[in-house]
Enzyme design. Sequence first.
Site, PDB file in Angstrom:
ATOM      1  N   HIS A 166       0.839  -1.215   0.000  1.00 52.86           N
ATOM      2  CA  HIS A 166       0.000   0.000   0.000  1.00 52.86           C
ATOM      3  C   HIS A 166       0.869   1.259   0.000  1.00 52.86           C
ATOM      4  O   HIS A 166       0.442   2.312   0.500  1.00 52.86           O
ATOM      5  CB  HIS A 166      -0.941   0.034   1.211  1.00 52.86           C
ATOM      6  CG  HIS A 166      -1.856  -1.138   1.319  1.00 52.86           C
ATOM      7  ND1 HIS A 166      -3.135  -1.144   0.815  1.00 52.86           N
ATOM      8  CD2 HIS A 166      -1.656  -2.373   1.863  1.00 52.86           C
ATOM      9  CE1 HIS A 166      -3.700  -2.314   1.058  1.00 52.86           C
ATOM     10  NE2 HIS A 166      -2.819  -3.088   1.689  1.00 52.86           N
ATOM     11  N   SER A 296      17.244  17.712 -16.891  1.00 50.90           N
ATOM     12  CA  SER A 296      16.562  19.001 -16.855  1.00 50.90           C
ATOM     13  C   SER A 296      17.368  20.026 -17.624  1.00 50.90           C
ATOM     14  O   SER A 296      18.602  20.005 -17.620  1.00 50.90           O
ATOM     15  CB  SER A 296      16.386  19.472 -15.404  1.00 50.90           C
ATOM     16  OG  SER A 296      15.867  20.791 -15.365  1.00 50.90           O
ATOM     17  N   LYS A 302      20.432  17.050 -12.470  1.00 53.43           N
ATOM     18  CA  LYS A 302      19.225  16.225 -12.325  1.00 53.43           C
ATOM     19  C   LYS A 302      19.276  15.048 -13.305  1.00 53.43           C
ATOM     20  O   LYS A 302      19.616  15.217 -14.472  1.00 53.43           O
ATOM     21  CB  LYS A 302      17.980  17.062 -12.580  1.00 53.43           C
ATOM     22  CG  LYS A 302      16.668  16.363 -12.214  1.00 53.43           C
ATOM     23  CD  LYS A 302      15.517  17.355 -12.275  1.00 53.43           C
ATOM     24  CE  LYS A 302      14.218  16.736 -11.776  1.00 53.43           C
ATOM     25  NZ  LYS A 302      13.712  15.724 -12.702  1.00 53.43           N
ATOM     26  N   GLU A 309      10.397   5.552 -18.024  1.00 50.57           N
ATOM     27  CA  GLU A 309       9.328   6.371 -18.583  1.00 50.57           C
ATOM     28  C   GLU A 309       8.973   5.939 -20.004  1.00 50.57           C
ATOM     29  O   GLU A 309       7.787   5.902 -20.379  1.00 50.57           O
ATOM     30  CB  GLU A 309       9.735   7.844 -18.547  1.00 50.57           C
ATOM     31  CG  GLU A 309       9.804   8.404 -17.127  1.00 50.57           C
ATOM     32  CD  GLU A 309      10.402   9.794 -17.060  1.00 50.57           C
ATOM     33  OE1 GLU A 309      10.851  10.311 -18.109  1.00 50.57           O
ATOM     34  OE2 GLU A 309      10.432  10.373 -15.954  1.00 50.57           O
TER      35      GLU A 309
END
Length: 442
Positions: A166, A296, A302, A309
């Site tokens: 969960h 980025s 980053k 993805e």
Amino acid sequence: MSTDEREQLWGGETTKAVANFPISGEPIPAPVIRWLGRIKAAAARVNAELHLLDAELAQRVAAAADRVAAGEFDDQFPIDVFQTGSGTSSNMNANEVIAKLAGAGVHPNDHVNMGQSSNDVFPSAVHLSALGEATNDLLPALAALESALSAKASEFHDIVKSGRTHLMDAVPVTLGQEFSGYAAQVRLAARRVRLALPQVAQIPLGGTATGTGLNTHPEFAARVRALLSASTGLEISAPEDPFEAQGNRDALVELSGALKVIAVSFTKIANDLALMGSGPRAGIGEILLPELQKGSSIMPGKVNPVIAEVTLQVAAQVVGNDAAITLAGSQGNFELNVRVPLIARNLLESIRLLAAAARVLDEKCVRGIQANLAGCERSAESTLAAATALNPYIGYDRATEIVKQAAASGRLLREVAYEQGVDEETYNRAMDLRKMAQGNLS
């Protein structure tokens, strides 16, 4: 061959179809074109063996069809994939191109299409395209991905971290156990595909227009299948029932369902990898994903989970493709399903995308994953759910009270447990995290 000949080998029926279907600008998939070539080459040779087609003319037809099968003339198939639902237009396109290549005296219908109908040839080409692409592209890619995940499971077998259910802290597991689960997902996915392929390998060739086999020799289909199997190494079989094979595309819907399950598995795996790699300081930070490119244009240093993805986007597309295939498969009427080009487009795209996603996930992500030992140790030591191991010693209620106090105060479980009267020996016996991850505290 002259330049003009190269520019247009097709004839009038193809020209009409191009004018009639200005829909997507996307032609039928190249594997279907090439399988039409293979089928028509084998058909010409078999018709010559059966003394139905002049041997010299058959040799020319077969040689021309072999060139189509080799991909030399993919650009000569301009008809939109959203066309007449039986694929008749593309079958005639193949007949016309092969007849033109074969030379004088060759007729697209009488010779190239001898013993065939669009209604059995086109779906046969789609089935065999799916069979070939799944066998030769998707399954090897899945096997390589499973191997990479299994290797990481072995590498990480002793690294304890917090389990999560969960999205909440749960009892400890090992990083290796999680990767073993991912490897099993991929292994089972490949098994589902393999179980679907024998049905896909049953082709309706020989049924001609409605499944009765009108205008074809009784030995034609079996001989063509034998030639195709010998030349490709694929196990191609007769239909269990010719009218079942002619009237529906259930086998392709079944295969699409197996592909959808792969998409679901890839979604789970990619999401988990992205979450475990989140950070580096404000996220979960249990693994380090390969740094492939800048994450980025404005934030220095980053790094994003780009392969995860991509995989998630592929999975979404495959689920969408399956929905369209399911609807198309349900719309067969009587002796023919007339949504075959749509099924072909989506099914072959799903196979191609999943194979490509499996390869990049393997080569550009999984192989380069490193365990963040500090992050795993931090999560293993921090999970309050580890107090579950105290239940057999002090009972659920006392363990619950220790967890509540530890959570409220921010203190370690050990400190609160000692304060609540748990002796050090009992605590250490119960809270062996590595044994706990193996489900064994005896």
